[in-house]
Every structure is written in C-alpha cells, then in structure tokens.
Design a protein around this motif. Structure first.
Motif, short mmCIF file in Angstrom:
data_model
loop_
_atom_site.label_atom_id
_atom_site.label_comp_id
_atom_site.label_asym_id
_atom_site.label_seq_id
_atom_site.Cartn_x
_atom_site.Cartn_y
_atom_site.Cartn_z
N ASN A 63 16.85 -15.30 -27.63
CA ASN A 63 17.70 -14.43 -26.81
C ASN A 63 17.69 -12.98 -27.29
O ASN A 63 18.68 -12.26 -27.17
CB ASN A 63 19.14 -14.96 -26.79
N GLN A 64 16.52 -12.55 -27.81
CA GLN A 64 16.41 -11.19 -28.35
C GLN A 64 16.51 -10.13 -27.27
O GLN A 64 16.87 -8.98 -27.55
CB GLN A 64 15.09 -11.04 -29.10
N LEU A 65 16.23 -10.50 -26.03
CA LEU A 65 16.31 -9.54 -24.92
C LEU A 65 17.37 -9.93 -23.90
O LEU A 65 17.43 -9.37 -22.82
CB LEU A 65 14.95 -9.44 -24.23
N GLY A 66 18.20 -10.91 -24.26
CA GLY A 66 19.22 -11.37 -23.33
C GLY A 66 18.64 -12.33 -22.30
O GLY A 66 17.50 -12.79 -22.40
N ASP A 67 19.42 -12.63 -21.30
CA ASP A 67 19.01 -13.62 -20.30
C ASP A 67 17.82 -13.14 -19.49
O ASP A 67 17.71 -11.96 -19.15
CB ASP A 67 20.17 -13.90 -19.33
N ILE A 99 8.18 -10.35 -18.24
CA ILE A 99 9.49 -11.01 -18.12
C ILE A 99 10.57 -9.93 -18.23
O ILE A 99 10.63 -9.19 -19.23
CB ILE A 99 9.70 -12.05 -19.24
N TYR A 100 11.41 -9.82 -17.21
CA TYR A 100 12.47 -8.82 -17.18
C TYR A 100 13.80 -9.48 -17.55
O TYR A 100 14.24 -10.43 -16.90
CB TYR A 100 12.57 -8.21 -15.78
N CYS A 101 14.39 -8.99 -18.62
CA CYS A 101 15.61 -9.60 -19.17
C CYS A 101 16.78 -8.62 -19.09
O CYS A 101 16.60 -7.44 -18.78
CB CYS A 101 15.37 -10.01 -20.62
N ALA A 102 17.96 -9.11 -19.43
CA ALA A 102 19.17 -8.29 -19.31
C ALA A 102 19.14 -7.08 -20.24
O ALA A 102 19.73 -6.04 -19.93
CB ALA A 102 20.40 -9.14 -19.61
N ASN A 103 18.43 -7.20 -21.38
CA ASN A 103 18.44 -6.12 -22.36
C ASN A 103 17.06 -5.49 -22.60
O ASN A 103 16.88 -4.73 -23.56
CB ASN A 103 19.00 -6.62 -23.70
N GLY A 104 16.09 -5.81 -21.74
CA GLY A 104 14.79 -5.20 -21.94
C GLY A 104 13.69 -5.96 -21.23
O GLY A 104 13.94 -6.91 -20.46
N MET A 129 12.93 -2.07 -24.99
CA MET A 129 14.36 -2.31 -24.96
C MET A 129 15.04 -1.45 -23.89
O MET A 129 14.49 -0.43 -23.45
CB MET A 129 14.99 -2.01 -26.33
N LYS A 130 16.23 -1.86 -23.48
CA LYS A 130 16.97 -1.15 -22.43
C LYS A 130 17.15 0.32 -22.77
O LYS A 130 17.07 1.20 -21.90
CB LYS A 130 18.34 -1.82 -22.23
N GLU A 131 17.36 0.62 -24.06
CA GLU A 131 17.59 2.00 -24.49
C GLU A 131 16.29 2.78 -24.64
O GLU A 131 16.30 3.98 -24.95
CB GLU A 131 18.34 2.02 -25.83
N GLY A 132 15.12 2.10 -24.47
CA GLY A 132 13.85 2.81 -24.53
C GLY A 132 13.02 2.52 -25.78
O GLY A 132 11.85 2.91 -25.84
N GLU A 133 13.60 1.87 -26.80
CA GLU A 133 12.83 1.55 -28.00
C GLU A 133 11.68 0.61 -27.65
O GLU A 133 11.83 -0.33 -26.86
CB GLU A 133 13.72 0.88 -29.04
#
Length: 345
Positions: free
Chosen positions: A140-144, A256-261, A277-281
């Motif tokens: 779950n490193q990138l969320g759902d 794969i598109y996840c909740a956090n990235g 990641m969602k924040e761009g990292e």
C-alpha cells in the motif's frame, strides 16, 4: 534429483524458450522432442543434444519422462495436456490453456485426478519488475488502486513463427481461436489479476482486422487489434489494448493509478519501474528489461516449473488462474462481436 523432460510441439516457442531454458536448468537431465513433423523434432534434438519420439503416445508412455511441456498449437492443448497428466506427467502448458471453458476444465479435472502439477505459461508474473510492482501495491505504498491501463503489442506472430510467413497458424480462427486477444491479451489479463489480487468481472471491447493478411492476401480470420474497457470485482476500472500492428517497437507497458501516486511498469527502457508520487517525487527502479521477441532472455518459467515439481510446491500459475483469464478473453471477444457489455461469470 535429475528430471527427464518431454516437449510436444517443436515450433518457435519450444526452440527459443522452453528447450534452451530446460537445457540451462541444472536439474534437467535430458529433453525428448515430439512433433508431427519429425524433421522439426530432430532439428531441436540435434540443437539441444536430446532425443526424438516418433509419436506422442511413445513420449507419454515413457516412464522415465517426468514432465511435459505442451507447446502444441492452441487447439490441441486440451488433448495433449490432458493425456500427459493422466499418464502421470507434470505438465507445463502454453497459453491459452484451451479455446473453450469446457476444454480448460477437462485439463484441470485431469490434473486433479492425477495429482500432478499443472502450470500454464503466463510468464509476465515472473519478471522482476512485475513482482516488485506487486510488492509495492501489496504494501500500500501508493494507496488504493483506482484505475489502470495496459498494452501489449508488437509487429505480429508471422515474424515469430518457424516459417516466418503469413501462413502462420496464429492467423487461423480454428487454431488460434482469439487472434491477438489470445496471443498477447491473455498475458495482460493474467498480469492484472496477479498485480491487483483482483479479477475482472465486466468488459466492453472493440476489435478489428486492420492490416494483417493471409498468404493469399486476404484479411486474416481473427482480430489483429482489440481495445477493451475492464472493471474488476473490487470496482477498479481501466483500459487494455492488444495489437499485432505495433510496427517499429514492441510495447508491453502497464500503468497503475493509485490514490497517492502512479506506478509505471516497462514505460521507460532505462527504468522498468517508475513511481511518481502525488506531490511530484519520482523514484526509479533499475531492474532487468522485459523479454521481447527480439530480446530473448531467460523467462524464469522453466525454472519455476521445475522447482514446483522437485520441491512439491504449487505452481506460480495454476490451471484455475489460467481458466480465470480465459473466461475474460472469451468475454472480451463476445463484447467485441456483440457491441454489448459482458459480465464474466
């Protein structure tokens, strides 16, 4: 423990993948080849230092042969794999497991009755990048997981077959069954089931024969392109495209598109996995490149199959896994032919 192997069908998949990987496996003692064209079997025996069986019955009756690779064309899998299992052999069957649910269930029933191992060659589960991607999703490193897209395309099976002509059996409906959907698409259906720990239960699709012609110059009997919309039991939705007309470069990528990235697999030749990641990292993973028709590396399938036999472990791709993917491909073909959304039972 040394294992004697039999290979049924001596086309390109046997020559370029099964036979060399058996030859390289330290637990394999000898390979015996059978093909209805005995000269083709003899050519592989000469190439890999093995023997030849004149009939399939001779091969299956040999008590010293412990495992069989069924590399026959699709319409024969339910015959050879079933007979091999009921002859007491462990079986690695090429994909798709069969052309119908009934025939697939016949093979699975034979495996259950015999108590032998049955593995199906959905090799995408075995790449390091796909296994690492599964770990990232499971942790779950990138969320759902929300949505996905996947593609598998190259310039076509006529470039791959033994004769390298448009007379290839892949272009014949009674032999390949599903065209590009059964050749390439079924691999990515199995991969999605594996990565997401989920199953596709609803499909929409469009298909076409856009460019491929047979030896007489007529459009082939099966689709060379198919585009799908897929929904899983857990409610994820995504797209899949499969093509025999990606001229110039093979594409075997999945995102794969996840909740956090976002998790990108085989999109970048330098980094088999990219995480954004969602924040761009950005995090890039340097792993091996994927096997392609032009880049033949050890797929890991033979090693995994031999290990499952000698260590008495469940194969990484079971008959039931393969049946689940077959049901989806049959649903995709139905959806494309009818123009309707199809639920997978």
């Amino acid at each position: 423990m040394k294992i004697k192997v039999g290979i049924i069908g001596c086309g390109s998949i046997a020559k370029l993948r099964h036979a060399p990987e058996y030859k390289a496996n330290p637990y394999v003692s000898e390979i015996i080849f059978y093909d209805r064209n005995i000269e083709r079997a003899q050519a592989l025996a000469d190439l890999f230092g093995g023997g030849v069986a004149e009939t399939a019955e001779e091969l299956l009756a040999d008590p010293s042969i412990l495992v069989i690779s069924d590399c026959s064309s699709n319409e024969f899998h339910h015959i050879f794999s079933t007979k091999a299992l009921l002859s007491g052999k462990h079986v690695l069957c090429e994909k798709p497991i069969a052309l119908t649910i009934e025939h697939a269930e016949k093979i699975i029933e034979a495996q259950s009755r015999s108590g032998r191992k049955l593995m199906v060659d959905h090799n995408q589960r075995l790449t390091r990048a796909h296994q690492r991607a599964k770990e990232i999703i499971e942790k779950n490193q990138l969320g759902d997981v929300l949505t996905f897209r996947t593609t598998f395309g190259h310039s076509g099976p006529e470039k791959w077959g033994v004769d390298k002509t448009n007379s290839t059996w892949f272009f014949k409906k009674d032999r390949s069954g599903f065209g590009v959907a059964g050749d390439l698409g079924i691999h990515k259906i199995d991969l999605l089931h594996y990565l997401l720990d989920d199953e596709i239960d609803q499909v929409n699709a469009m298909q076409g024969t856009l460019d491929k012609v047979d030896k007489d110059g007529n459009p082939i009997e099966v689709c060379d392109n198919i585009v799908c919309v897929l929904k899983t039991k857990q409610g994820r939705i995504g797209t899949a495209t499969f093509s025999w007309t990606y001229y110039g470069e093979e594409d075997n990528s999945t995102t794969i598109y996840c909740a956090n990235g976002i998790l990108k697999i085989y999109n970048n030749p330098d980094y088999p996995i990219e995480v954004i990641m969602k924040e761009g990292e950005r995090i890039n993973y340097q792993l091996e490149s994927i096997q392609t028709n032009d880049n033949q590396i050890n797929s890991g399938v033979i090693d995994a199959f031999i290990d499952s036999v000698r260590l008495d472990q469940e194969p990484i791709v079971t008959g039931l896994d393969a049946l689940a993917s077959l049901k989806v491909v049959l649903g995709i073909i139905e959806a494309a032919e009818t123009g309707k959304s199809v639920r997978i039972e």
